[in-house]
Design an enzyme around this catalytic site. Structure first.
Site, mmCIF file in Angstrom:
data_model
loop_
_atom_site.group_PDB
_atom_site.id
_atom_site.type_symbol
_atom_site.label_atom_id
_atom_site.label_comp_id
_atom_site.label_asym_id
_atom_site.label_seq_id
_atom_site.Cartn_x
_atom_site.Cartn_y
_atom_site.Cartn_z
ATOM 1 N N ASP A 1 10.029 -6.814 1.690
ATOM 2 C CA ASP A 1 8.866 -5.971 1.428
ATOM 3 C C ASP A 1 8.456 -6.062 -0.039
ATOM 4 O O ASP A 1 9.299 -6.052 -0.940
ATOM 5 C CB ASP A 1 9.230 -4.527 1.781
ATOM 6 C CG ASP A 1 8.056 -3.578 1.697
ATOM 7 O OD1 ASP A 1 7.122 -3.746 2.484
ATOM 8 O OD2 ASP A 1 8.099 -2.661 0.855
ATOM 9 N N GLU B 1 6.882 -10.874 1.941
ATOM 10 C CA GLU B 1 5.620 -10.164 2.017
ATOM 11 C C GLU B 1 5.093 -10.113 0.590
ATOM 12 O O GLU B 1 5.522 -9.296 -0.226
ATOM 13 C CB GLU B 1 5.797 -8.742 2.552
ATOM 14 C CG GLU B 1 4.453 -8.041 2.729
ATOM 15 C CD GLU B 1 4.469 -6.558 2.418
ATOM 16 O OE1 GLU B 1 3.614 -5.841 2.965
ATOM 17 O OE2 GLU B 1 5.306 -6.107 1.609
#
Length: 632
Positions: free
Chosen positions: A264, A342
């Protein structure tokens, strides 16, 4: 019927004598297909040589948002046993791997992306034993499992942050996070002008926290950085303790058998020295935008020269040392464990830096996700993505929906396509549901024909639209609250899935309870309502994924079809498929225009996103439809 334009089959991809293909191409830059001698075949993209076990180069990976996938215990929240009980659906769908959004112990202020303990399961999702059972069942079904890792920030309830609050300024505990003195005569102003992605300032003063009353830090004037919610303090990745801790977390889950990590905010760990002021703003998925940037171009098409300067909180060069260290942790483990970034990074050439051979294996292609429903724009993003990743020998990824954006079955039904708004509410302009689904099916068939790895967000195989009628009273996304409702947020794409048309809660939970309400119209989209029904979106996905695997489209060479290389309305591509596959190359044609398109004679339709038209003996491709063809 209006006159339709014809489409020629490129001579380059006809069979040679003896049934063999022309020689495999050696050039890796983007070119259009031309009628060339068989010995000098040129294509747009040639996949890098790879070992058979490098499954991640062509995998289709299915994202599960745990609280909305399936609920086993009846409390209305999805859980790990619920996921385990529905893994047969994913095996039947034909995906290669499952990516699980966070299931760690968390206060759930941001749907689990505020982690309090990286080595434990939150009780709402189950236990470590449940995680082990999920891994075992997935591997039994031939599915790999990727788990989310959230290294940019922790929860403010994490033991480290609680210790930092108690230890005070200048302590070892605070050095794990980014604490700073404020500006102004008494430090009453934040250390800089950075904004949170969720809206408002990216800094909170310790004394202003609700839990400061009566605490040892009630008079503490320091500020801490949080690029997201104030309950998500950013870690200090210049601190060796932080780096060592996360390498240990990697080993903890690798030892339990996970096959990789989706990282993330992978571009956000390292901040520019001095934390300089920056007047821009960063939005979810799209990444940074200049305050004065009114360009209508999709982000991937911007050149390095035109692009704004990198934000000081993102995509700093120092982040790559972190991932090289992580790669050294993963590589000794058997089975090709992977890292997936990401990273909201633009231009695409900088995104490719994250997937150099000694760093991550994949990076999400958000440039593709936010591209408008426009033929030239789609060709540009496909071309640029393949070129940039070819340069570093990495596969390209393709994605249309995830847990942070409006579902593409609704986004593509809006007057303006592309990324779309940050959520849609009842009072907002509503998508054209039929048009959105038609375009979503066409977009999916185009995506699944591209070489590389594709991501599928839970429910898109059912054609689920965004829930655009959620009342404000049920919303939980912090983006909604931090913007005072100006952004509706991401709850609309996180609504629990419909499994059984006639069951309470559509079979999501044995009690019928769901943590967010489901639209009544979803009964017709439930898994059991679509299974075995010809033409359903679920059967379209199943067939497309089967053909993609059988034909080796994920490892094929790709070219632009000469006939429509400059078309304003048509995307035409040729995927040669696996070199071991005996069938002809696949011609992929997506008609984004209003005029039907005549398909070439002597071809066989493998799959189409909608029914084809028949007119005076000709087969035509209607508007907003994609077809896969092979030569008879």
């Amino acid at each position: 019927m209006a006159a339709a334009r014809g489409l020629r089959w490129p001579e380059t991809h006809r069979r040679c004598e003896g049934g063999s293909r022309p020689p495999r191409p050696t050039r890796r830059s983007i070119l259009t297909v031309k009628t060339l001698r068989p010995s000098t075949d040129l294509t747009a993209h040639t996949p890098a040589p790879h070992r058979d076990e490098e499954w991640w180069r062509h995998a289709v990976i299915y994202q599960v948002y745990p609280r909305s996938f399936a609920d086993a215990d009846g409390d209305g929240l999805g859980d790990l046993p619920g996921i385990t009980g529905r893994l047969d659906h994913l095996a039947a769908l034909g995906v290669d791997a499952v990516w699980l959004s966070p299931f760690y112990r968390s206060p759930q202020a941001d749907g689990g992306y505020d982690v309090a303990d990286y080595r434990d399961i939150d009780p709402i999702f189950g236990t470590l034993a449940d995680a082990d059972a999920l891994l075992a069942r997935a591997h039994e079904l031939g599915l790999r499992v990727i788990v989310d890792l959230v290294p940019n920030h922790t929860s403010d309830q994490h033991a480290w942050f609680q210790a930092a609050l108690a230890a005070g300024p200048g302590s070892r505990e605070r050095a794990r996070y980014i604490f700073r003195e404020g500006q102004g005569e008494t430090g009453e102003e934040p250390p800089n002008n950075w904004e949170s992605v969720f809206g408002g300032a990216a800094w909170t003063r310790v004394r202003d926290r609700a839990d400061a009353v009566g605490s040892s830090w009630a008079d503490d004037a320091q500020w801490y950085l949080h690029l997201f919610d104030s309950s998500q303090p950013d870690l200090n990745w210049d601190n060796p303790e932080v780096r060592a801790e996360f390498e240990d977390v990697l080993r903890f889950w690798l030892d339990r058998g996970v096959d990789g990590f989706r990282v993330d905010v992978a571009h956000g760990l390292v901040k520019a020295p001095g934390l300089p002021d920056w007047s821009g703003h960063v939005t979810m998925v799209e990444g940074a935008e200049d305050a004065d940037d009114t360009s209508d171009e999709p982000p991937v098409s911007r050149t390095s020269e035109k692009h704004h300067a990198r934000p000081p909180m993102y995509d700093q060069d120092g982040v790559h040392a972190v991932y090289r260290a992580w790669r050294r942790v993963l590589d000794p483990y058997p089975g090709e464990r992977i890292l997936v970034a990401e990273a909201w990074v633009d231009p695409v050439e900088r995104l490719a830096r994250y997937v150099r051979p000694d760093e991550m294996h994949q990076a999400f292609n958000f440039g593709y996700l936010v591209t408008r429903w426009d033929a030239p724009a789609l060709r540009d993003v496909i071309t640029a993505s393949l070129r940039a990743n070819d340069d570093v020998g990495a596969p390209t990824t393709w994605v249309l929906s995830n847990h942070d954006v409006v579902r593409h079955a609704s986004r593509l039904g809006l007057e303006r396509t592309g990324k779309g708004p940050n959520g849609i509410g009842p009072a907002d302009p509503q998508p054209d549901a039929a048009l959105g689904l038609r375009r979503a099916r066409a977009a999916t068939l185009l995506m699944l024909a591209l070489p590389g790895s594709a991501y599928v967000y839970q429910g898109e195989e059912l054609g689920l639209p965004e829930h655009t009628a959620l009342p404000d009273a049920v919303r939980q996304d912090p983006a909604f609250f931090r913007t005072s409702g100006d952004e509706k947020g991401r709850d609309g794409c996180r609504v629990p899935l419909p499994w059984e048309a006639d069951a309470p809660g559509f079979g999501f939970s044995p009690t019928g309870t769901t943590w967010l309400p489901q639209p009544a119209a979803w009964a017709a989209l439930a898994v059991d309502a679509q299974t075995g029904r010809a033409g359903s979106t679920l059967e379209l996905y199943r067939t497309a994924l089967r053909l993609r695997r059988e034909l080796g489209l994920g490892v094929g060479a790709l070219a632009l079809a000469e006939e429509h290389r400059d078309s304003d309305t048509v995307v035409g591509l040729i995927n040669t498929g696996s070199p071991e596959e005996a069938r002809a190359a696949v011609l992929v044609v997506a008609n984004l225009g209003a005029t039907p398109l005549v398909l070439p004679e002597g071809t066989e339709v493998l799959l189409a996103s909608e029914e084809l038209l028949h007119d005076d003996g000709r087969v035509t491709l209607p508007a907003d439809t994609t077809v896969w063809l092979v030569r008879r």
